[in-house]
Scaffold this motif. Structure first.
Motif, PDB file in Angstrom:
ATOM      1  N   GLU A  89       0.703  -1.077  -0.058  1.00 35.60           N
ATOM      2  CA  GLU A  89      -0.131  -0.011   0.057  1.00 35.60           C
ATOM      3  C   GLU A  89       0.818   1.279  -0.091  1.00 35.60           C
ATOM      4  OE1 GLU A  89      -2.432  -0.100   3.321  1.00 35.60           O
ATOM      5  OE2 GLU A  89      -3.937  -1.710   2.356  1.00 35.60           O
ATOM      6  N   PHE A  90       1.916   1.210   0.778  1.00 31.58           N
ATOM      7  CA  PHE A  90       2.765   2.370   0.820  1.00 31.58           C
ATOM      8  C   PHE A  90       3.500   2.575  -0.335  1.00 31.58           C
ATOM      9  CE2 PHE A  90       6.684   4.652   1.502  1.00 31.58           C
ATOM     10  CZ  PHE A  90       6.529   5.566   2.473  1.00 31.58           C
ATOM     11  N   ILE A  91       3.874   1.527  -1.118  1.00 33.42           N
ATOM     12  CA  ILE A  91       4.567   1.730  -2.503  1.00 33.42           C
ATOM     13  C   ILE A  91       3.686   2.045  -3.361  1.00 33.42           C
ATOM     14  CG2 ILE A  91       5.707   0.464  -4.335  1.00 33.42           C
ATOM     15  CD1 ILE A  91       6.914  -1.322  -2.170  1.00 33.42           C
ATOM     16  N   ARG A  92       2.416   1.637  -3.337  1.00 32.13           N
ATOM     17  CA  ARG A  92       1.348   2.106  -4.514  1.00 32.13           C
ATOM     18  C   ARG A  92       0.952   3.594  -4.206  1.00 32.13           C
ATOM     19  NH1 ARG A  92      -4.727   0.795  -4.131  1.00 32.13           N
ATOM     20  NH2 ARG A  92      -5.430   1.572  -6.037  1.00 32.13           N
ATOM     21  N   GLY A  93       0.865   3.788  -2.818  1.00 31.15           N
ATOM     22  CA  GLY A  93       0.593   5.428  -2.599  1.00 31.15           C
ATOM     23  C   GLY A  93       1.446   6.276  -3.049  1.00 31.15           C
ATOM     24  N   CYS A  94       2.869   6.057  -2.915  1.00 27.13           N
ATOM     25  CA  CYS A  94       3.956   7.021  -3.224  1.00 27.13           C
ATOM     26  C   CYS A  94       3.814   7.282  -4.764  1.00 27.13           C
ATOM     27  CB  CYS A  94       5.408   6.214  -2.930  1.00 27.13           C
ATOM     28  SG  CYS A  94       5.990   6.414  -1.126  1.00 27.13           S
ATOM     29  N   ARG A  95       3.039   6.693  -5.590  1.00 27.34           N
ATOM     30  CA  ARG A  95       3.093   6.890  -6.839  1.00 27.34           C
ATOM     31  C   ARG A  95       2.400   8.166  -6.945  1.00 27.34           C
ATOM     32  NH1 ARG A  95       1.648   1.448  -8.297  1.00 27.34           N
ATOM     33  NH2 ARG A  95      -0.322   2.273  -9.018  1.00 27.34           N
ATOM     34  N   PHE A  96       1.208   8.428  -6.226  1.00 23.72           N
ATOM     35  CA  PHE A  96       0.373   9.532  -6.217  1.00 23.72           C
ATOM     36  C   PHE A  96       0.960  10.812  -5.409  1.00 23.72           C
ATOM     37  CE2 PHE A  96      -2.075   5.353  -6.700  1.00 23.72           C
ATOM     38  CZ  PHE A  96      -2.339   5.425  -8.117  1.00 23.72           C
ATOM     39  N   VAL A  97       1.850  10.607  -4.799  1.00 25.92           N
ATOM     40  CA  VAL A  97       2.367  11.804  -3.962  1.00 25.92           C
ATOM     41  C   VAL A  97       3.700  11.887  -4.325  1.00 25.92           C
ATOM     42  CG1 VAL A  97       2.430  12.744  -1.595  1.00 25.92           C
ATOM     43  CG2 VAL A  97       0.472  11.038  -2.119  1.00 25.92           C
ATOM     44  N   PRO A  98       3.981  12.582  -5.594  1.00 25.80           N
ATOM     45  CA  PRO A  98       5.405  12.738  -5.942  1.00 25.80           C
ATOM     46  C   PRO A  98       6.327  13.550  -4.811  1.00 25.80           C
ATOM     47  CG  PRO A  98       3.798  13.579  -7.331  1.00 25.80           C
ATOM     48  CD  PRO A  98       2.956  13.340  -6.117  1.00 25.80           C
ATOM     49  N   LEU A  99       5.845  14.253  -3.827  1.00 25.77           N
ATOM     50  CA  LEU A  99       6.814  14.629  -3.067  1.00 25.77           C
ATOM     51  C   LEU A  99       7.507  13.690  -2.149  1.00 25.77           C
ATOM     52  CD1 LEU A  99       8.100  17.057  -1.418  1.00 25.77           C
ATOM     53  CD2 LEU A  99       5.900  16.945   0.097  1.00 25.77           C
ATOM     54  N   ILE A 100       6.625  12.549  -1.599  1.00 29.29           N
ATOM     55  CA  ILE A 100       7.082  11.651  -0.982  1.00 29.29           C
ATOM     56  C   ILE A 100       7.719  10.641  -1.765  1.00 29.29           C
ATOM     57  CG2 ILE A 100       6.182   9.846   0.640  1.00 29.29           C
ATOM     58  CD1 ILE A 100       4.236  11.632   1.539  1.00 29.29           C
ATOM     59  N   ALA A 101       7.409  10.350  -2.819  1.00 28.34           N
ATOM     60  CA  ALA A 101       7.912   9.449  -3.523  1.00 28.34           C
ATOM     61  C   ALA A 101       9.295   9.709  -4.177  1.00 28.34           C
ATOM     62  CB  ALA A 101       7.251   9.250  -5.061  1.00 28.34           C
ATOM     63  N   ARG A 102       9.753  10.787  -4.383  1.00 30.10           N
ATOM     64  CA  ARG A 102      11.017  11.322  -4.554  1.00 30.10           C
ATOM     65  C   ARG A 102      12.184  11.521  -3.670  1.00 30.10           C
ATOM     66  NH1 ARG A 102       8.070  15.216  -8.305  1.00 30.10           N
ATOM     67  NH2 ARG A 102       7.590  13.954  -9.743  1.00 30.10           N
ATOM     68  N   ASP A 103      11.751  11.507  -2.184  1.00 28.91           N
ATOM     69  CA  ASP A 103      12.337  11.890  -1.201  1.00 28.91           C
ATOM     70  C   ASP A 103      12.471  11.002   0.016  1.00 28.91           C
ATOM     71  OD1 ASP A 103      13.569  13.213   1.049  1.00 28.91           O
ATOM     72  OD2 ASP A 103      12.415  15.157   0.754  1.00 28.91           O
ATOM     73  N   ALA A 104      13.546  10.097  -0.036  1.00 26.76           N
ATOM     74  CA  ALA A 104      13.499   8.963   1.166  1.00 26.76           C
ATOM     75  C   ALA A 104      13.326   9.549   2.497  1.00 26.76           C
ATOM     76  CB  ALA A 104      14.880   8.283   0.933  1.00 26.76           C
ATOM     77  N   ALA A 105      13.907  10.820   2.816  1.00 27.85           N
ATOM     78  CA  ALA A 105      13.520  11.321   4.118  1.00 27.85           C
ATOM     79  C   ALA A 105      12.377  11.888   4.387  1.00 27.85           C
ATOM     80  CB  ALA A 105      14.530  12.612   4.298  1.00 27.85           C
ATOM     81  N   GLU A 106      11.629  12.101   3.310  1.00 29.29           N
ATOM     82  CA  GLU A 106      10.141  12.423   3.646  1.00 29.29           C
ATOM     83  C   GLU A 106       9.393  11.067   3.781  1.00 29.29           C
ATOM     84  OE1 GLU A 106       6.719  14.897   3.887  1.00 29.29           O
ATOM     85  OE2 GLU A 106       8.971  15.351   3.927  1.00 29.29           O
ATOM     86  N   LYS A 107       9.748  10.262   3.147  1.00 27.12           N
ATOM     87  CA  LYS A 107       9.012   8.824   3.212  1.00 27.12           C
ATOM     88  C   LYS A 107       8.920   8.327   4.629  1.00 27.12           C
ATOM     89  CE  LYS A 107       9.525   6.884  -1.254  1.00 27.12           C
ATOM     90  NZ  LYS A 107      10.383   5.559  -2.091  1.00 27.12           N
ATOM     91  N   LEU A 108      10.334   8.507   5.199  1.00 29.82           N
ATOM     92  CA  LEU A 108      10.876   8.014   6.612  1.00 29.82           C
ATOM     93  C   LEU A 108       9.726   9.117   7.677  1.00 29.82           C
ATOM     94  CD1 LEU A 108      12.149   6.348   8.689  1.00 29.82           C
ATOM     95  CD2 LEU A 108      14.180   7.973   8.554  1.00 29.82           C
ATOM     96  N   ARG A 109       9.870  10.357   7.082  1.00 34.72           N
ATOM     97  CA  ARG A 109       9.103  11.084   8.068  1.00 34.72           C
ATOM     98  C   ARG A 109       7.525  10.817   8.059  1.00 34.72           C
ATOM     99  NH1 ARG A 109       5.542  14.766   8.094  1.00 34.72           N
ATOM    100  NH2 ARG A 109       5.455  14.715   5.796  1.00 34.72           N
ATOM    101  N   HIS A 110       7.117  10.393   6.765  1.00 31.86           N
ATOM    102  CA  HIS A 110       5.684  10.164   6.901  1.00 31.86           C
ATOM    103  C   HIS A 110       5.321   8.713   7.765  1.00 31.86           C
ATOM    104  CE1 HIS A 110       1.762   9.700   5.251  1.00 31.86           C
ATOM    105  NE2 HIS A 110       2.052   8.620   4.994  1.00 31.86           N
ATOM    106  N   ILE A 111       6.186   8.136   7.698  1.00 36.46           N
ATOM    107  CA  ILE A 111       6.100   6.667   8.631  1.00 36.46           C
ATOM    108  C   ILE A 111       6.184   6.880   9.921  1.00 36.46           C
ATOM    109  CG2 ILE A 111       7.144   4.559   9.001  1.00 36.46           C
ATOM    110  CD1 ILE A 111       7.833   4.158   5.934  1.00 36.46           C
ATOM    111  N   SER A 112       7.010   7.811  10.429  1.00 36.24           N
ATOM    112  CA  SER A 112       7.226   8.422  11.764  1.00 36.24           C
ATOM    113  C   SER A 112       6.102   8.664  12.270  1.00 36.24           C
ATOM    114  CB  SER A 112       8.663   9.117  11.998  1.00 36.24           C
ATOM    115  OG  SER A 112       9.805   8.262  11.518  1.00 36.24           O
ATOM    116  N   ASP A 113       5.550   9.970  11.457  1.00 39.30           N
ATOM    117  CA  ASP A 113       4.444  10.675  11.842  1.00 39.30           C
ATOM    118  C   ASP A 113       3.164   9.544  12.196  1.00 39.30           C
ATOM    119  OD1 ASP A 113       5.945  13.042  11.685  1.00 39.30           O
ATOM    120  OD2 ASP A 113       4.692  13.839   9.733  1.00 39.30           O
ATOM    121  N   GLY A 114       3.067   8.735  11.472  1.00 33.93           N
ATOM    122  CA  GLY A 114       1.958   7.693  11.683  1.00 33.93           C
ATOM    123  C   GLY A 114       2.135   6.879  12.756  1.00 33.93           C
ATOM    124  N   LEU A 115       3.313   6.698  13.627  1.00 31.89           N
ATOM    125  CA  LEU A 115       3.367   6.139  14.758  1.00 31.89           C
ATOM    126  C   LEU A 115       2.451   6.302  15.790  1.00 31.89           C
ATOM    127  CD1 LEU A 115       7.187   5.348  14.736  1.00 31.89           C
ATOM    128  CD2 LEU A 115       5.304   3.782  14.015  1.00 31.89           C
TER     129      LEU A 115
END
Length: 135
Positions: A109-135
Protein backbone atom coordinates in the motif's frame (compact mmCIF):
# COMPACT_ATOMS: atom_id res chain seq x y z
CA UNK A 1 9.69 -1.89 -34.42
CA UNK A 2 5.99 -2.33 -33.63
CA UNK A 3 6.12 -6.07 -34.15
CA UNK A 4 8.23 -6.24 -30.97
CA UNK A 5 5.17 -5.02 -29.04
CA UNK A 6 3.12 -7.99 -30.11
CA UNK A 7 5.87 -10.43 -29.19
CA UNK A 8 6.24 -8.79 -25.77
CA UNK A 9 2.50 -8.98 -25.17
CA UNK A 10 1.77 -5.26 -24.95
CA UNK A 11 -1.95 -4.64 -25.12
CA UNK A 12 -3.77 -2.01 -27.10
CA UNK A 13 -5.78 0.60 -25.20
CA UNK A 14 -9.34 1.31 -26.31
CA UNK A 15 -10.36 3.72 -23.55
CA UNK A 16 -12.07 3.12 -20.23
CA UNK A 17 -13.78 4.78 -17.29
CA UNK A 18 -11.73 2.59 -14.92
CA UNK A 19 -8.86 4.79 -13.76
CA UNK A 20 -6.91 1.86 -12.36
CA UNK A 21 -7.07 -0.02 -15.65
CA UNK A 22 -5.83 3.07 -17.51
CA UNK A 23 -3.04 3.60 -14.99
CA UNK A 24 -2.06 -0.07 -15.28
CA UNK A 25 -1.94 0.15 -19.06
CA UNK A 26 0.32 3.23 -19.07
CA UNK A 27 2.65 1.62 -16.49
CA UNK A 28 2.84 -1.56 -18.57
CA UNK A 29 3.58 0.53 -21.64
CA UNK A 30 6.39 2.34 -19.81
CA UNK A 31 7.97 -0.97 -18.79
CA UNK A 32 7.94 -2.19 -22.39
CA UNK A 33 9.29 1.07 -23.80
CA UNK A 34 12.05 1.14 -21.20
CA UNK A 35 12.96 -2.45 -22.07
CA UNK A 36 13.10 -1.57 -25.76
CA UNK A 37 15.36 1.39 -24.85
CA UNK A 38 13.35 3.83 -26.95
CA UNK A 39 13.98 7.53 -27.14
CA UNK A 40 11.30 10.01 -26.16
CA UNK A 41 9.95 10.66 -29.66
CA UNK A 42 9.63 6.91 -30.32
CA UNK A 43 7.91 6.42 -26.96
CA UNK A 44 5.19 8.90 -27.89
CA UNK A 45 4.74 7.41 -31.35
CA UNK A 46 4.51 3.89 -29.97
CA UNK A 47 2.08 4.91 -27.22
CA UNK A 48 -0.24 6.62 -29.68
CA UNK A 49 0.08 3.67 -32.07
CA UNK A 50 -1.36 1.41 -29.36
CA UNK A 51 -4.50 3.55 -28.94
CA UNK A 52 -7.68 2.10 -30.44
CA UNK A 53 -11.39 2.91 -30.68
CA UNK A 54 -12.46 5.67 -28.24
CA UNK A 55 -8.87 6.26 -27.13
CA UNK A 56 -7.75 6.79 -30.72
CA UNK A 57 -10.60 9.24 -31.31
CA UNK A 58 -9.69 11.09 -28.11
CA UNK A 59 -6.04 11.36 -29.23
CA UNK A 60 -7.02 12.68 -32.66
CA UNK A 61 -8.54 15.66 -30.88
CA UNK A 62 -5.95 16.00 -28.13
CA UNK A 63 -2.94 16.00 -30.46
CA UNK A 64 -4.07 19.31 -31.95
CA UNK A 65 -3.29 20.99 -28.62
CA UNK A 66 0.34 19.85 -28.46
CA UNK A 67 3.50 20.21 -30.51
CA UNK A 68 4.11 16.64 -31.67
CA UNK A 69 7.69 17.49 -32.65
CA UNK A 70 8.61 18.28 -29.04
CA UNK A 71 6.09 16.18 -27.07
CA UNK A 72 7.87 14.04 -24.48
CA UNK A 73 6.80 10.75 -22.99
CA UNK A 74 6.19 12.44 -19.63
CA UNK A 75 4.01 15.07 -21.28
CA UNK A 76 2.03 12.37 -23.11
CA UNK A 77 1.55 10.53 -19.83
CA UNK A 78 0.27 13.71 -18.16
CA UNK A 79 -2.19 14.32 -21.03
CA UNK A 80 -3.28 10.69 -20.84
CA UNK A 81 -3.82 10.94 -17.08
CA UNK A 82 -5.85 14.14 -17.50
CA UNK A 83 -8.25 12.14 -19.63
CA UNK A 84 -8.21 8.67 -18.12
CA UNK A 85 -7.07 9.01 -14.52
CA UNK A 86 -10.07 10.80 -13.11
CA UNK A 87 -9.10 13.65 -10.77
CA UNK A 88 -11.37 12.69 -7.89
CA UNK A 89 -9.86 9.18 -7.85
CA UNK A 90 -6.35 10.61 -7.63
CA UNK A 91 -7.47 13.00 -4.89
CA UNK A 92 -9.07 10.19 -2.91
CA UNK A 93 -5.93 8.05 -3.21
CA UNK A 94 -3.73 10.95 -2.09
CA UNK A 95 -5.96 11.53 0.98
CA UNK A 96 -5.97 7.83 1.84
CA UNK A 97 -2.19 7.67 1.54
CA UNK A 98 -1.64 10.73 3.71
CA UNK A 99 -3.82 9.22 6.48
CA UNK A 100 -2.19 5.77 6.55
CA UNK A 101 -0.90 4.86 9.97
CA UNK A 102 1.95 2.46 10.75
CA UNK A 103 -0.25 -0.22 12.31
CA UNK A 104 -2.51 -0.43 9.25
CA UNK A 105 0.14 0.13 6.58
CA UNK A 106 1.35 -2.67 4.38
CA UNK A 107 4.44 -2.30 2.23
CA UNK A 108 2.46 -2.75 -0.98
CA UNK A 109 0.00 0.00 0.00
CA UNK A 110 2.82 2.38 0.85
CA UNK A 111 4.62 1.75 -2.45
CA UNK A 112 1.37 2.09 -4.40
CA UNK A 113 0.47 5.29 -2.57
CA UNK A 114 3.87 6.88 -3.21
CA UNK A 115 3.08 7.00 -6.93
CA UNK A 116 0.27 9.46 -6.23
CA UNK A 117 2.19 11.77 -3.91
CA UNK A 118 5.33 12.80 -5.84
CA UNK A 119 6.82 14.80 -2.93
CA UNK A 120 7.08 11.64 -0.86
CA UNK A 121 7.89 9.30 -3.73
CA UNK A 122 11.04 11.24 -4.67
CA UNK A 123 12.39 11.94 -1.20
CA UNK A 124 13.58 9.11 1.07
CA UNK A 125 13.70 11.41 4.11
CA UNK A 126 10.11 12.47 3.48
CA UNK A 127 9.06 8.80 3.24
CA UNK A 128 10.69 8.11 6.61
CA UNK A 129 9.07 11.22 8.13
CA UNK A 130 5.66 10.12 6.89
CA UNK A 131 6.08 6.67 8.44
CA UNK A 132 7.34 8.17 11.72
CA UNK A 133 4.42 10.61 11.89
CA UNK A 134 2.05 7.68 11.53
CA UNK A 135 3.36 5.94 14.67
Amino acid sequence: MYDKFWRLGLKEFSGTTDSFFAEGWIRSLEVHLHYLNMGDADRVRCATYMLRDDASLWWEGAEHDVNLATLTGVQFKNIFYEKYFIGYVKGRLEREFMTLRQEEMYVAEFIRGCRFVPLIARDAAEKLRHISDGL
